[in-house]
Design a protein around this motif. Structure first.
Motif, PDB file in Angstrom:
ATOM      1  N   UNK A  87       0.827  -1.211   0.000  1.00  0.00           N
ATOM      2  CA  UNK A  87       0.000   0.000   0.000  1.00  0.00           C
ATOM      3  C   UNK A  87       0.859   1.258   0.000  1.00  0.00           C
ATOM      4  N   UNK A  88       2.047   1.191   0.573  1.00  0.00           N
ATOM      5  CA  UNK A  88       2.902   2.369   0.639  1.00  0.00           C
ATOM      6  C   UNK A  88       4.337   1.997   0.931  1.00  0.00           C
ATOM      7  N   UNK A  89       5.247   2.825   0.460  1.00  0.00           N
ATOM      8  CA  UNK A  89       6.683   2.589   0.656  1.00  0.00           C
ATOM      9  C   UNK A  89       7.298   3.860   1.236  1.00  0.00           C
ATOM     10  N   UNK A  90       8.023   3.715   2.342  1.00  0.00           N
ATOM     11  CA  UNK A  90       8.729   4.844   2.961  1.00  0.00           C
ATOM     12  C   UNK A  90      10.221   4.620   2.821  1.00  0.00           C
ATOM     13  N   UNK A  91      10.917   5.601   2.246  1.00  0.00           N
ATOM     14  CA  UNK A  91      12.375   5.533   2.099  1.00  0.00           C
ATOM     15  C   UNK A  91      12.993   6.388   3.195  1.00  0.00           C
ATOM     16  N   UNK A  92      13.410   5.744   4.275  1.00  0.00           N
ATOM     17  CA  UNK A  92      13.814   6.466   5.479  1.00  0.00           C
ATOM     18  C   UNK A  92      15.048   7.317   5.252  1.00  0.00           C
ATOM     19  N   UNK A  93      16.035   6.809   4.537  1.00  0.00           N
ATOM     20  CA  UNK A  93      17.262   7.579   4.344  1.00  0.00           C
ATOM     21  C   UNK A  93      16.979   8.850   3.537  1.00  0.00           C
ATOM     22  N   UNK A  94      16.145   8.729   2.523  1.00  0.00           N
ATOM     23  CA  UNK A  94      15.782   9.912   1.742  1.00  0.00           C
ATOM     24  C   UNK A  94      15.015  10.901   2.614  1.00  0.00           C
ATOM     25  N   UNK A  95      14.153  10.368   3.491  1.00  0.00           N
ATOM     26  CA  UNK A  95      13.397  11.239   4.399  1.00  0.00           C
ATOM     27  C   UNK A  95      14.323  11.960   5.354  1.00  0.00           C
ATOM     28  N   UNK A  96      15.327  11.228   5.848  1.00  0.00           N
ATOM     29  CA  UNK A  96      16.278  11.834   6.788  1.00  0.00           C
ATOM     30  C   UNK A  96      17.072  12.952   6.113  1.00  0.00           C
ATOM     31  N   UNK A  97      17.508  12.735   4.883  1.00  0.00           N
ATOM     32  CA  UNK A  97      18.258  13.756   4.163  1.00  0.00           C
ATOM     33  C   UNK A  97      17.389  14.985   3.893  1.00  0.00           C
ATOM     34  N   UNK A  98      16.136  14.750   3.506  1.00  0.00           N
ATOM     35  CA  UNK A  98      15.212  15.865   3.256  1.00  0.00           C
ATOM     36  C   UNK A  98      14.977  16.652   4.542  1.00  0.00           C
ATOM     37  N   UNK A  99      14.779  15.928   5.641  1.00  0.00           N
ATOM     38  CA  UNK A  99      14.549  16.549   6.944  1.00  0.00           C
ATOM     39  C   UNK A  99      15.737  17.417   7.335  1.00  0.00           C
ATOM     40  N   UNK A 100      16.942  16.864   7.216  1.00  0.00           N
ATOM     41  CA  UNK A 100      18.152  17.592   7.621  1.00  0.00           C
ATOM     42  C   UNK A 100      18.377  18.815   6.723  1.00  0.00           C
ATOM     43  N   UNK A 101      18.246  18.638   5.408  1.00  0.00           N
ATOM     44  CA  UNK A 101      18.500  19.747   4.487  1.00  0.00           C
ATOM     45  C   UNK A 101      17.503  20.883   4.684  1.00  0.00           C
ATOM     46  N   UNK A 102      16.231  20.529   4.861  1.00  0.00           N
ATOM     47  CA  UNK A 102      15.200  21.551   5.033  1.00  0.00           C
ATOM     48  C   UNK A 102      15.407  22.308   6.332  1.00  0.00           C
ATOM     49  N   UNK A 103      15.700  21.583   7.404  1.00  0.00           N
ATOM     50  CA  UNK A 103      15.936  22.244   8.687  1.00  0.00           C
ATOM     51  C   UNK A 103      17.167  23.137   8.618  1.00  0.00           C
ATOM     52  N   UNK A 104      18.228  22.622   8.003  1.00  0.00           N
ATOM     53  CA  UNK A 104      19.467  23.394   7.930  1.00  0.00           C
ATOM     54  C   UNK A 104      19.246  24.700   7.169  1.00  0.00           C
ATOM     55  N   UNK A 105      18.511  24.625   6.060  1.00  0.00           N
ATOM     56  CA  UNK A 105      18.287  25.818   5.243  1.00  0.00           C
ATOM     57  C   UNK A 105      17.497  26.870   6.007  1.00  0.00           C
ATOM     58  N   UNK A 106      16.403  26.449   6.639  1.00  0.00           N
ATOM     59  CA  UNK A 106      15.512  27.412   7.277  1.00  0.00           C
ATOM     60  C   UNK A 106      16.019  27.869   8.641  1.00  0.00           C
ATOM     61  N   UNK A 107      16.588  26.947   9.409  1.00  0.00           N
ATOM     62  CA  UNK A 107      17.093  27.332  10.734  1.00  0.00           C
ATOM     63  C   UNK A 107      18.313  28.231  10.602  1.00  0.00           C
ATOM     64  N   UNK A 108      19.129  28.022   9.585  1.00  0.00           N
ATOM     65  CA  UNK A 108      20.293  28.887   9.400  1.00  0.00           C
ATOM     66  C   UNK A 108      19.875  30.332   9.144  1.00  0.00           C
ATOM     67  N   UNK A 109      18.763  30.520   8.415  1.00  0.00           N
ATOM     68  CA  UNK A 109      18.269  31.877   8.166  1.00  0.00           C
ATOM     69  C   UNK A 109      17.846  32.523   9.479  1.00  0.00           C
ATOM     70  N   UNK A 110      17.026  31.799  10.247  1.00  0.00           N
ATOM     71  CA  UNK A 110      16.525  32.336  11.514  1.00  0.00           C
ATOM     72  C   UNK A 110      17.679  32.535  12.500  1.00  0.00           C
ATOM     73  N   UNK A 111      18.606  31.580  12.515  1.00  0.00           N
ATOM     74  CA  UNK A 111      19.745  31.692  13.426  1.00  0.00           C
ATOM     75  C   UNK A 111      20.588  32.921  13.092  1.00  0.00           C
ATOM     76  N   UNK A 112      20.781  33.200  11.820  1.00  0.00           N
ATOM     77  CA  UNK A 112      21.572  34.365  11.414  1.00  0.00           C
ATOM     78  C   UNK A 112      20.930  35.660  11.904  1.00  0.00           C
ATOM     79  N   UNK A 113      19.600  35.717  11.825  1.00  0.00           N
ATOM     80  CA  UNK A 113      18.891  36.910  12.301  1.00  0.00           C
ATOM     81  C   UNK A 113      19.101  37.082  13.802  1.00  0.00           C
TER      82      UNK A 113
END
Length: 789
Positions: A637-663
């Motif tokens: 019924x569904x397939x979850x690719x955990x490693x891809x999810x982890x990379x997406x999670x890390x990249x998205x957080x890094x991009x957005x948190x770095x902006x807020x952190x810089x401010x």
């Protein structure tokens, strides 16, 4: 322009550096306040308007298969205004050019639509195209984010494995839905629009592909404003129970709504925690600056009173100076806050899919900003202005009484130190309040730096614990229903599968006295290596032979501890009620997790050796071959690719948190620079005659600068340890604001970030010291020595 106003302009020009520093500190606090309130207002108002216009449901319920005749019975539940049955199912999406499979959710559109062709609840906002025709074959509407990620447009076809059979569906429209504002796939935290999509299909066609003629497996309800949701849920569950109901839930527990609610809570916390820090520092700077200015202008104040100016008029003159600085801070803060709010809102458009999401200029936030800024300025200026009012003209026109110097208990500890160092320490000790407040202001900057720099460490720690210590598999497969455990042998023999482990997830309600939570109870084998369970100290935890292992958050919500008996109401299959002990408390940062031994779970439910999914470790070289096979596997019924999810999670957080952190780092530097620069300028104005005298007596420029700047350096060093402690406290407050049922951010401090915070503070102090040092070098010795003591 009267005389005092002309003097005000001269004062403001003379103090422009200090005034700008104070205004920037105040502006930082106002900017955070405006940004948080404005973004909160934008997100909440647009969400509420969207919900109302497109009839977002209040109650959701899943059922295995129920006849449509139940709809009229459900509609009779007190408080229910609309009922809409539908068919919802998981699908695998086979996209040309994409080797890894995408998953999706298919939702039926009812035959009995309103006049504009829309369903009565959870209506669609059609961006392009049209809705599927009632009798059309394999027509679908897809969600906009998924369409944009793949470049889909009306008229194109999409391969989908629906109920075990591959079909080519034709896209006729692209839409948005209030039900899927934040659309994430199973087991995901961050939307991945390439790998998860929503499809809407006409009800007649959905009935055919899912073999659900005359039946439904999902129902949504709209309630009156005065309806009692708990009672509605109880009656709805009783109606659906005999047909395999999984238990209904309220809007607050609906996934998309819950994520938006969590974000709104964080914005509210941001508005309450950070602005007071900046405004308190600004009040302190106003106080010391104005107090020193009044001390320097005692003779002028006395003269003004002697020639007929009322004390209130003279006090108003100094309040105007404070008001000018405050207005400058307000204007900068409001403009900066609006710009930051627009930027944060644009970041939200990556995750939250509304028909439109615009930043709303919050007029009430501007009013609040004006009030709190004036209040902070008034608090800072009150003592100094009161001194002006109470200062008699005769006293003001005479020199102030000299400072009384005497030997103190600390003198014995200063013996043997260089004379200039002794002078520094004596000056700090003789003005302890000012020294302490200056140190406290600098500590506030260090605290903000510590919290801002270390938040990314907490995120990385959460990712490490979740994806490398606990969930160690590469991919997970969920089946269309329960399967015999022997299916794992088929999965294990697929290309590239190194290890396959079974699991079963059951929908349950956990109750402890009057507290309850609806969640998934997961059964795994104690020998599993790909899905580990960790104790609160993050050490591997062996699943108990009897009883449950519950996450700390579940234990907190239900007030559970080890040894407590918890009631488990199973919401599927035979709907059994179990009473089991809590045998272990475990750590988990995502969702509400409860685990138990798989064999014990199946024995208690009487389902033999049933499983609902498999987790796999795979050889990356055969990944494409494996996914090609899984796309054709009828039970998937569904397939979850955990490693891809982890990379997406890390990249998205890094991009957005770095902006807020810089401010935040920039704002922390402003606080630190503002406090140090103002303190240095005030010291220079107070001790100008003393420093000039030392120069005449033969002290070099460096030695004179050391006396003034050495004191500031010592204050900075004293401020750093308390700043670290305050930063740790501020970090704890931020972590608490990020604590919800969807995710928790761990309280984690990396020692390096403490030194980074101290280093940035020292660098800011160095810049301000450099500016003041230039002023010391330019001292006009004759002019300074002519000034009256």
């Amino acid at each position: 322009m009267n005389v005092l106003d002309k003097k005000l302009l001269r004062d403001f020009n003379r103090l422009k550096g200090q005034g700008l520093a104070i205004a920037l500190v105040m502006a930082s606090g106002i900017a955070v306040l405006v940004m948080a309130i404005g973004t909160h207002r934008s997100l909440s108002q647009i969400r509420d308007t969207y919900y109302e216009r497109y009839q977002f449901a209040h109650i959701f319920a899943q059922v295995k298969r129920a006849p449509k005749r139940l709809v009229s019975k459900i509609a009779l539940i007190p408080g229910v205004t609309k009922v809409e049955p539908r068919i919802v199912g998981s699908v695998i999406l086979d996209i040309e050019g994409m080797k890894t499979p995408a998953s999706g959710r298919l939702v039926s559109l009812p035959i009995s639509r309103s006049k504009n062709g829309q369903p009565s609840l959870n209506r669609l906002y059609i961006r392009i195209g049209r809705l599927p025709a009632a009798g059309a074959h394999n027509e679908v509407v897809i969600n906009e984010a998924f369409a944009n990620a793949h470049g889909f447009a009306p008229g194109m076809t999409l391969g989908a494995i629906i109920n075990g059979r591959r079909r080519d569906v034709r896209i006729v429209g692209i839409a948005l839905s209030p039900e899927f504002i934040y659309a994430v796939g199973p087991g995901e935290m961050i939307p991945d629009d390439k790998k998860f999509g929503i499809l809407w299909m006409a009800e007649v066609q959905a009935e055919a592909v899912f073999d659900m003629q005359g039946a439904f497996n999902s129902v949504v309800l709209l309630l009156r404003r005065d309806a009692r949701e708990k009672r509605v849920l109880e009656q709805l569950d009783r109606i659906l129970d005999r047909y395999g109901g999984f238990g209904g839930f309220e809007r607050k527990d609906q996934q998309s709504h819950a994520f938006i609610d969590a974000e709104l809570t964080q914005l509210k916390g941001m508005a309450l925690v950070l602005p007071p820090i900046f405004l308190l520092v600004a009040a302190f700077l106003i106080n010391i600056t104005l107090s020193r200015l009044i001390t320097l202008e005692r003779e002028q104040i006395g003269l003004l009173k002697a020639i007929g100016y009322f004390p209130f008029g003279v006090a108003t003159h100094y309040l105007k100076l404070v008001l000018a600085i405050t207005v400058a801070g307000l204007l900068i803060g409001i403009l900066l806050g609006g710009w930051l709010g627009q930027g944060l809102t644009s970041i939200y458009t990556q995750f939250y899919h509304f028909p439109f999401l615009l930043y709303i200029n919050p007029l009430d936030a501007y009013m609040i900003s004006i009030v709190v800024s004036l209040l902070a300025a008034l608090v800072g200026a009150l003592r100094a202005v009161w001194q002006v009012v109470n200062l008699p003209a005769a006293v003001a026109m005479s020199p102030p009484a000299p400072t009384r110097y005497k030997k103190g208990v600390t003198e014995r500890f200063l013996a043997g130190l260089p004379q200039s160092t002794t002078m520094i320490i004596r000056h700090m000790i003789r003005f302890p309040v000012r020294t302490a407040l200056t140190s406290l202001g600098i500590a506030g900057g260090v605290a903000l730096l510590t919290a801002a720099l270390s938040i990314i460490d907490s995120m990385n720690f959460m990712i490490d614990v979740t994806y490398f210590r606990s969930l160690r598999y590469d991919s997970s497969v969920e089946f269309t229903g329960l399967r015999d455990h022997r299916i794992i042998n088929e999965i294990a023999h697929l290309p590239g599968v190194l290890r396959a482990e079974p699991h079963r997830t059951v929908s349950v309600v956990l109750r402890n006295e009057n507290r309850s939570r609806r969640l998934g109870l997961t059964g795994i084998k104690s020998s599993n290596r790909l899905r580990g369970v960790l104790d609160p100290e993050l050490q591997p935890l062996t699943l108990p032979d009897s009883g449950l292992a519950v996450a700390e958050k579940v234990a907190e919500l239900l007030h559970l501890k080890r040894g407590d008996i918890v009631r488990i109401e199973v919401k599927e299959g035979r709907k059994r009620v179990l009473n089991l002990p809590v045998s272990a408390i475990m750590q988990g940062y995502l969702g509400l997790s409860v685990y138990m031994d798989l064999d014990l779970l199946n024995a208690l439910l009487g389902d033999g050796n049933a499983i609902s999914g498999v987790t796999m470790s795979i050889d990356q070289k055969f990944e494409n071959d494996l996914y090609a096979k899984l796309k054709t596997f009828p039970a998937v019924a569904g397939i979850t690719m955990l490693r891809a999810s982890q990379e997406k999670f890390r990249d998205t957080l890094a991009e957005n948190i770095n902006i807020i952190r810089s401010v935040y780092v920039l704002m922390a530097v402003i606080i630190t620079f503002g406090v140090i620069y103002n303190s240095a300028r005030i010291n220079l104005s107070e001790r100008g005659r003393e420093l000039a005298s030392l120069r005449v007596l033969g002290f070099s420029k460096g030695e004179v600068s050391y006396i003034l700047l050495g004191e500031l350096a010592l204050i900075v060093l004293i401020a750093i340890p308390p700043g670290w402690l305050m930063g740790i406290g501020l970090k704890w407050m931020i972590v608490q604001s990020l604590d919800n049922e969807l995710y928790r951010v761990p309280f984690h401090i990396v020692r390096d970030k403490l030194f980074y915070a101290a280093g940035i503070c020292i660098l800011a102090a160095g810049v301000s010291a450099f500016i003041v040092h230039k002023r010391i070098d330019r001292l006009d010795l004759i002019k300074v020595l002519k000034t009256r003591e």
